[in-house]
Write a protein that holds these residues in place. Structure first.
Motif, PDB file in Angstrom:
ATOM      1  N   CYS A  62      53.838  70.180  30.293  1.00 20.67           N
ATOM      2  CA  CYS A  62      54.205  70.126  31.707  1.00 20.67           C
ATOM      3  C   CYS A  62      54.846  71.456  32.097  1.00 20.67           C
ATOM      4  CB  CYS A  62      55.154  68.954  31.983  1.00 20.67           C
ATOM      5  SG  CYS A  62      56.687  69.023  31.030  1.00 20.67           S
ATOM      6  N   TRP A  63      55.295  71.524  33.349  1.00 22.04           N
ATOM      7  CA  TRP A  63      55.997  72.693  33.865  1.00 22.04           C
ATOM      8  C   TRP A  63      57.405  72.296  34.270  1.00 22.04           C
ATOM      9  CZ3 TRP A  63      54.009  77.609  34.063  1.00 22.04           C
ATOM     10  CH2 TRP A  63      52.619  77.741  33.890  1.00 22.04           C
ATOM     11  N   ALA A  93      56.874  68.755  36.318  1.00 23.84           N
ATOM     12  CA  ALA A  93      55.559  68.307  36.790  1.00 23.84           C
ATOM     13  C   ALA A  93      54.458  68.724  35.825  1.00 23.84           C
ATOM     14  CB  ALA A  93      55.274  68.895  38.172  1.00 23.84           C
ATOM     15  N   ASN A  94      53.330  68.011  35.910  1.00 26.22           N
ATOM     16  CA  ASN A  94      52.127  68.485  35.209  1.00 26.22           C
ATOM     17  C   ASN A  94      51.076  68.950  36.209  1.00 26.22           C
ATOM     18  OD1 ASN A  94      51.087  66.079  36.234  1.00 26.22           O
ATOM     19  ND2 ASN A  94      50.066  65.494  34.318  1.00 26.22           N
ATOM     20  N   ASP A  95      51.377  68.799  37.491  1.00 22.31           N
ATOM     21  CA  ASP A  95      50.505  69.261  38.574  1.00 22.31           C
ATOM     22  C   ASP A  95      51.371  69.987  39.593  1.00 22.31           C
ATOM     23  OD1 ASP A  95      48.832  69.667  40.727  1.00 22.31           O
ATOM     24  OD2 ASP A  95      47.845  67.716  40.567  1.00 22.31           O
ATOM     25  N   GLU A  96      51.318  71.293  39.580  1.00 18.98           N
ATOM     26  CA  GLU A  96      52.197  72.081  40.456  1.00 18.98           C
ATOM     27  C   GLU A  96      51.815  71.987  41.925  1.00 18.98           C
ATOM     28  OE1 GLU A  96      54.089  75.755  38.324  1.00 18.98           O
ATOM     29  OE2 GLU A  96      51.913  75.869  38.069  1.00 18.98           O
ATOM     30  N   ASP A  97      50.616  71.456  42.226  1.00 20.49           N
ATOM     31  CA  ASP A  97      50.196  71.338  43.621  1.00 20.49           C
ATOM     32  C   ASP A  97      50.678  70.051  44.276  1.00 20.49           C
ATOM     33  OD1 ASP A  97      48.826  73.769  43.556  1.00 20.49           O
ATOM     34  OD2 ASP A  97      47.043  72.824  42.699  1.00 20.49           O
ATOM     35  N   LEU A  98      51.188  69.110  43.486  1.00 19.95           N
ATOM     36  CA  LEU A  98      51.682  67.853  44.042  1.00 19.95           C
ATOM     37  C   LEU A  98      53.051  68.050  44.682  1.00 19.95           C
ATOM     38  CD1 LEU A  98      50.981  65.010  41.430  1.00 19.95           C
ATOM     39  CD2 LEU A  98      50.017  65.239  43.725  1.00 19.95           C
ATOM     40  N   ALA A  99      53.295  67.368  45.800  1.00 20.09           N
ATOM     41  CA  ALA A  99      54.630  67.361  46.387  1.00 20.09           C
ATOM     42  C   ALA A  99      55.535  66.526  45.482  1.00 20.09           C
ATOM     43  CB  ALA A  99      54.597  66.760  47.785  1.00 20.09           C
ATOM     44  N   PRO A 100      56.670  67.053  45.058  1.00 18.89           N
ATOM     45  CA  PRO A 100      57.500  66.319  44.108  1.00 18.89           C
ATOM     46  C   PRO A 100      58.194  65.102  44.717  1.00 18.89           C
ATOM     47  CG  PRO A 100      58.579  68.358  44.775  1.00 18.89           C
ATOM     48  CD  PRO A 100      57.194  68.402  45.363  1.00 18.89           C
ATOM     49  N   GLU A 101      58.274  64.031  43.936  1.00 15.41           N
ATOM     50  CA  GLU A 101      59.042  62.853  44.306  1.00 15.41           C
ATOM     51  C   GLU A 101      60.461  62.989  43.754  1.00 15.41           C
ATOM     52  OE1 GLU A 101      57.010  59.035  43.637  1.00 15.41           O
ATOM     53  OE2 GLU A 101      55.279  60.215  42.974  1.00 15.41           O
ATOM     54  N   ALA A 115      78.164  63.536  23.753  1.00 19.41           N
ATOM     55  CA  ALA A 115      76.951  63.108  24.425  1.00 19.41           C
ATOM     56  C   ALA A 115      77.289  62.014  25.426  1.00 19.41           C
ATOM     57  CB  ALA A 115      75.937  62.600  23.406  1.00 19.41           C
ATOM     58  N   ALA A 116      76.759  62.131  26.632  1.00 14.30           N
ATOM     59  CA  ALA A 116      77.015  61.125  27.658  1.00 14.30           C
ATOM     60  C   ALA A 116      75.871  60.120  27.756  1.00 14.30           C
ATOM     61  CB  ALA A 116      77.222  61.804  29.016  1.00 14.30           C
ATOM     62  N   ARG A 117      74.636  60.602  27.614  1.00 17.97           N
ATOM     63  CA  ARG A 117      73.496  59.700  27.686  1.00 17.97           C
ATOM     64  C   ARG A 117      72.247  60.399  27.180  1.00 17.97           C
ATOM     65  NH1 ARG A 117      71.138  56.479  33.008  1.00 17.97           N
ATOM     66  NH2 ARG A 117      70.117  54.805  31.848  1.00 17.97           N
ATOM     67  N   CYS A 118      71.370  59.639  26.522  1.00 17.12           N
ATOM     68  CA  CYS A 118      70.072  60.150  26.104  1.00 17.12           C
ATOM     69  C   CYS A 118      68.988  59.295  26.744  1.00 17.12           C
ATOM     70  CB  CYS A 118      69.924  60.106  24.585  1.00 17.12           C
ATOM     71  SG  CYS A 118      71.013  61.265  23.717  1.00 17.12           S
ATOM     72  N   THR A 119      67.936  59.932  27.257  1.00 17.35           N
ATOM     73  CA  THR A 119      66.872  59.219  27.968  1.00 17.35           C
ATOM     74  C   THR A 119      65.498  59.681  27.492  1.00 17.35           C
ATOM     75  OG1 THR A 119      66.932  60.851  29.757  1.00 17.35           O
ATOM     76  CG2 THR A 119      68.270  58.867  30.042  1.00 17.35           C
ATOM     77  N   ARG A 120      64.496  58.866  27.817  1.00 16.25           N
ATOM     78  CA  ARG A 120      63.102  59.160  27.481  1.00 16.25           C
ATOM     79  C   ARG A 120      62.269  59.028  28.749  1.00 16.25           C
ATOM     80  NH1 ARG A 120      59.307  58.301  22.862  1.00 16.25           N
ATOM     81  NH2 ARG A 120      57.347  57.461  23.687  1.00 16.25           N
ATOM     82  N   PHE A 121      61.377  59.996  28.965  1.00 13.87           N
ATOM     83  CA  PHE A 121      60.504  59.988  30.141  1.00 13.87           C
ATOM     84  C   PHE A 121      59.055  59.982  29.667  1.00 13.87           C
ATOM     85  CE2 PHE A 121      57.994  62.530  33.219  1.00 13.87           C
ATOM     86  CZ  PHE A 121      58.075  61.684  34.316  1.00 13.87           C
ATOM     87  N   GLU A 122      58.281  58.990  30.119  1.00  9.63           N
ATOM     88  CA  GLU A 122      56.867  58.871  29.757  1.00  9.63           C
ATOM     89  C   GLU A 122      56.028  58.970  31.027  1.00  9.63           C
ATOM     90  OE1 GLU A 122      56.605  55.032  27.995  1.00  9.63           O
ATOM     91  OE2 GLU A 122      57.863  55.533  26.262  1.00  9.63           O
ATOM     92  N   ALA A 123      54.951  59.751  30.977  1.00 13.60           N
ATOM     93  CA  ALA A 123      54.137  59.926  32.179  1.00 13.60           C
ATOM     94  C   ALA A 123      52.672  60.098  31.832  1.00 13.60           C
ATOM     95  CB  ALA A 123      54.625  61.131  32.987  1.00 13.60           C
ATOM     96  N   GLY A 124      51.821  59.526  32.685  1.00 11.36           N
ATOM     97  CA  GLY A 124      50.386  59.702  32.594  1.00 11.36           C
ATOM     98  C   GLY A 124      49.834  60.084  33.955  1.00 11.36           C
ATOM     99  N   GLY A 125      48.565  60.520  34.008  1.00 14.06           N
ATOM    100  CA  GLY A 125      47.980  60.938  35.285  1.00 14.06           C
ATOM    101  C   GLY A 125      48.626  62.204  35.793  1.00 14.06           C
TER     102      GLY A 125
END
Length: 314
Positions: free
Chosen positions: A51-52, A80-88, A19-29
């Motif tokens: 999400c998608w 993403a959780n909104d497929e219509d948003l332009a991705p960052e 294992a090289a690294r483990c991460t956590r991603f939290e998102a709202g909205g």
């Protein structure tokens, strides 16, 4: 190399999968992030929300809480959780150098991820056996076992206890094997290259024999007899599952063992004998056929500390 290990454990040991690294991603909205291609092995899991994941060309998958997935040499993708948003930009948008936890406006959706590193020269043995995206849904029979490991991993990523780094690495290794097992179960053991072959009762037995005694002068006839198959049927099924003829697989397995001996400082002549060659010349030709350079060159490069590693980024 412990001959008592099962073949998959032996391969993981030889490739120094870690294992090289483990991460956590939290998102709202509403959110959408683009991530670069992954020329290595990475797992992900949805702890909360949904999400998608979109690889383009209509290759998108819905991910729900409890789902786990594995990516091998995956192309760039959008999460993403909104497929219509332009991705960052999912790398530039967060300071990954300072934290293993990335946050976006809340915790409605939570994902865990981990990546693995190993010898680049041997990467194809593992990566070529896997699809670029492998989903283990939350309703699969193995999901509860995987989710138990994920819960402990999540606790360690967020915690500050001593030894957290060691635990996350070990848990990621456990999770990788659990996901591979689950994938084999849900696919009835088909479609995963030599990994599928390991669980085939007849071909798996032949591979186990080669792994237990690689220096033995195996022939197709002897291996076919051990598998209780005719020579032609054995050769055909072996090639179908593994992608190589039996003796080609044996050659490559011997050379991977040879790399392990050379990395440990063994001489070329001693290594040749360990993998079944009576002369350095014959061994050298076999090694060059597989790796494109001589065993002496490989030995020298490792002797001075030069590595051939795939180093995962975030």
């Amino acid at each position: 190399m412990d001959p008592a290990q099962d073949p998959l454990s032996q391969v993981f040991s030889l490739l120094e999968v870690r294992a090289a690294r483990c991460t956590r991603f939290e998102a709202g909205g509403n959110w959408s992030y683009r991530f670069p291609a992954k020329p290595f092995l990475k797992f992900g899991a949805v702890i909360r929300g949904d999400c998608w994941i979109d690889f383009g060309d209509d290759a998108h998958h819905r991910l729900a809480a409890g789902d786990c997935f594995l990516m091998a040499n995956a192309p760039g993708y959008v999460l993403a959780n909104d497929e219509d948003l332009a991705p960052e930009d999912g790398i530039a948008s967060f300071d990954w150098t300072q934290s293993d936890v990335a946050r976006h406006e809340g915790r409605d959706t939570v994902l865990l991820a981990g990546s693995f590193g190993f010898e680049a020269s041997d990467a194809e043995l593992l990566l070529d056996a896997l699809p670029c995206f492998l989903l283990i849904p939350s309703l699969s029979p193995s999901a509860s076992i995987i989710q138990s490991t994920l819960q402990i991993l999540d606790t360690e990523i967020r915690g500050t206890g001593i030894g957290a780094g060691v635990l996350t690495d070990r848990l990621a290794d456990v999770l990788l094997v659990q996901v591979l097992r689950a994938a084999l179960d849900q696919s009835a053991g088909e479609g995963f290259g030599w990994i599928s072959a390991l669980v085939d009762p007849r071909i798996g037995k032949a591979i186990k024999l080669m792994h237990e005694d690689a220096a033995h002068p195996w022939t197709v006839d002897v291996l076919a007899d051990a598998a209780a198959m005719s020579r032609s049927a054995f050769s055909k099924r072996f090639k179908l599952l593994v992608g190589l003829a039996p003796l080609d697989y044996l050659l490559r397995w011997r050379m991977r063992l040879a790399c392990d001996w050379l990395r440990r400082g063994a001489t070329v002549s001693a290594t040749a004998a360990q993998v079944g060659y009576s002369s350095e010349s014959a061994f050298g030709h076999a090694f060059k056929r597989v790796y494109g350079h001589s065993p002496r060159r490989y030995w020298r490069r490792h002797a001075i500390g030069e590595k051939f590693l795939i180093n995962p980024n975030k």
